[in-house]
Design an enzyme around this catalytic site. Structure first.
Site, short mmCIF file in Angstrom:
data_model
loop_
_atom_site.label_atom_id
_atom_site.label_comp_id
_atom_site.label_asym_id
_atom_site.label_seq_id
_atom_site.Cartn_x
_atom_site.Cartn_y
_atom_site.Cartn_z
N MET A 143 0.85 -1.21 0.00
CA MET A 143 0.00 0.00 0.00
C MET A 143 0.88 1.26 0.00
O MET A 143 0.87 2.01 0.96
CB MET A 143 -0.93 -0.01 1.23
CG MET A 143 -1.84 -1.23 1.29
SD MET A 143 -2.81 -1.33 2.81
CE MET A 143 -1.58 -1.76 4.03
N GLN A 157 -10.40 3.74 -0.03
CA GLN A 157 -9.97 5.02 0.55
C GLN A 157 -10.73 6.18 -0.09
O GLN A 157 -11.32 7.02 0.61
CB GLN A 157 -8.47 5.22 0.33
CG GLN A 157 -7.56 4.32 1.14
CD GLN A 157 -6.10 4.51 0.77
OE1 GLN A 157 -5.78 4.93 -0.35
NE2 GLN A 157 -5.21 4.20 1.70
N THR A 191 2.41 1.77 5.91
CA THR A 191 1.83 2.97 5.31
C THR A 191 1.35 3.88 6.44
O THR A 191 0.86 3.39 7.45
CB THR A 191 0.64 2.64 4.39
OG1 THR A 191 -0.26 3.76 4.31
CG2 THR A 191 -0.16 1.47 4.92
N ASN A 192 1.50 5.18 6.26
CA ASN A 192 0.97 6.12 7.25
C ASN A 192 -0.55 6.18 7.21
O ASN A 192 -1.22 6.12 8.24
CB ASN A 192 1.53 7.53 7.00
CG ASN A 192 2.97 7.69 7.42
OD1 ASN A 192 3.28 8.02 8.56
ND2 ASN A 192 3.88 7.49 6.48
N THR A 193 -1.12 6.30 6.01
CA THR A 193 -2.56 6.54 5.86
C THR A 193 -3.39 5.46 6.54
O THR A 193 -4.37 5.77 7.23
CB THR A 193 -2.93 6.62 4.37
OG1 THR A 193 -2.26 7.74 3.78
CG2 THR A 193 -4.43 6.80 4.20
N CYS A 230 4.11 10.21 4.36
CA CYS A 230 3.65 9.17 3.44
C CYS A 230 4.88 8.35 3.10
O CYS A 230 5.95 8.92 2.80
CB CYS A 230 3.04 9.77 2.19
SG CYS A 230 2.64 8.54 0.93
N GLU A 239 5.88 6.73 0.65
CA GLU A 239 6.48 6.86 -0.69
C GLU A 239 7.30 8.14 -0.86
O GLU A 239 8.09 8.24 -1.81
CB GLU A 239 5.40 6.82 -1.78
CG GLU A 239 4.83 5.44 -2.07
CD GLU A 239 3.72 5.06 -1.09
OE1 GLU A 239 3.36 3.88 -1.03
OE2 GLU A 239 3.22 5.97 -0.38
#
Length: 231
Positions: free
Chosen positions: A10, A52, A83-85, A198, A200
């Protein structure tokens, strides 16, 4: 060494970075041929991103809980959501298993506080920047004052993450846009640090691009996970 269960994919771009970092940190700590003991559950990110953007966080939570339980059943001693989200659902995931979840916001906050930073910029997905699950945790638990870009800045940061970085595309123009936005926030918002919130974003910018402290949540999270694994 404890076995870490990674909830990844993700996107897989940042999960691949996690895999490298986790193994590098173990090698740094233990030397020789040592590497991390890992189990990986890797999602088809399209299935997560669809939920999301539709606001179907319950549906996304069902998928993450399934992954967490599968990793626990397979022998993981601790969980890492790569992943942060998706830490929006960290509480649901932790409640579903008996093994600990190493929380990315906690690890990041410890690093920010240790550096003496009080008012960090937070660049992340729109969900992380606009909702309170991450900013609120930084503020309520650690006394930080995270600052997010204005609407145009948030739109730009989010677009680059999903349309470029998650698809393996790294553009000089996007790097310049991120650096410019941080510069604007320094002038207008008096930020004193930068959280790359994030996983990425580490593909695009880093400490070498700024003269304020930069917190790479991917590396910080990986280091915290190995601290747990070696404890």
């Amino acid at each position: 060494m404890k076995t870490l269960g990674l909830i990844g994919g993700m996107s897989w771009e940042s999960t691949a970075i996690y895999y490298r970092l986790l193994n590098e940190v173990v090698r740094e700590r233990l030397g020789g041929l040592h590497s991390a003991k890992l189990l990986l559950w890797s999602f088809d990110f399209a299935e997560i991103a669809e939920r999301q953007h539709a606001g179907d966080w319950h549906g996304a939570g069902v998928l993450l809980v399934e992954a967490a339980r599968g990793l626990e059943a397979a022998g993981a001693h601790g969980l890492v959501i790569c992943t942060n989200t998706m830490h929006k659902l960290a509480g649901d995931v932790q409640a579903a298993v008996s093994i600990p979840l190493i929380h990315i916001a906690d690890a990041t906050a410890h690093a920010v506080v240790a550096a003496g930073v009080k008012r960090p910029a937070l660049l992340a997905t729109r969900f992380t920047m606009e909702q309170d699950f991450y900013k609120g945790r930084l503020a309520d638990k650690y006394g930080l004052q995270p600052v997010v870009p204005d609407q145009a800045g948030r739109d730009m940061v989010h677009r680059v993450i999903y349309d470029e970085l998650c698809q393996g595309v790294v553009k000089d123009s996007s790097k310049a846009a991120y650096i410019a936005e941080v510069g604007r926030m320094r002038r207008d918002e008096e930020i004193d640090g930068l959280i790359m919130g994030c996983t990425e974003i580490t593909m695009l910018i880093g400490q070498g691009d700024f003269d304020i402290p930069v917190f790479d949540t991917t590396r910080i999270h990986a280091e915290a996970a190995i601290e747990f694994a070696l404890s």
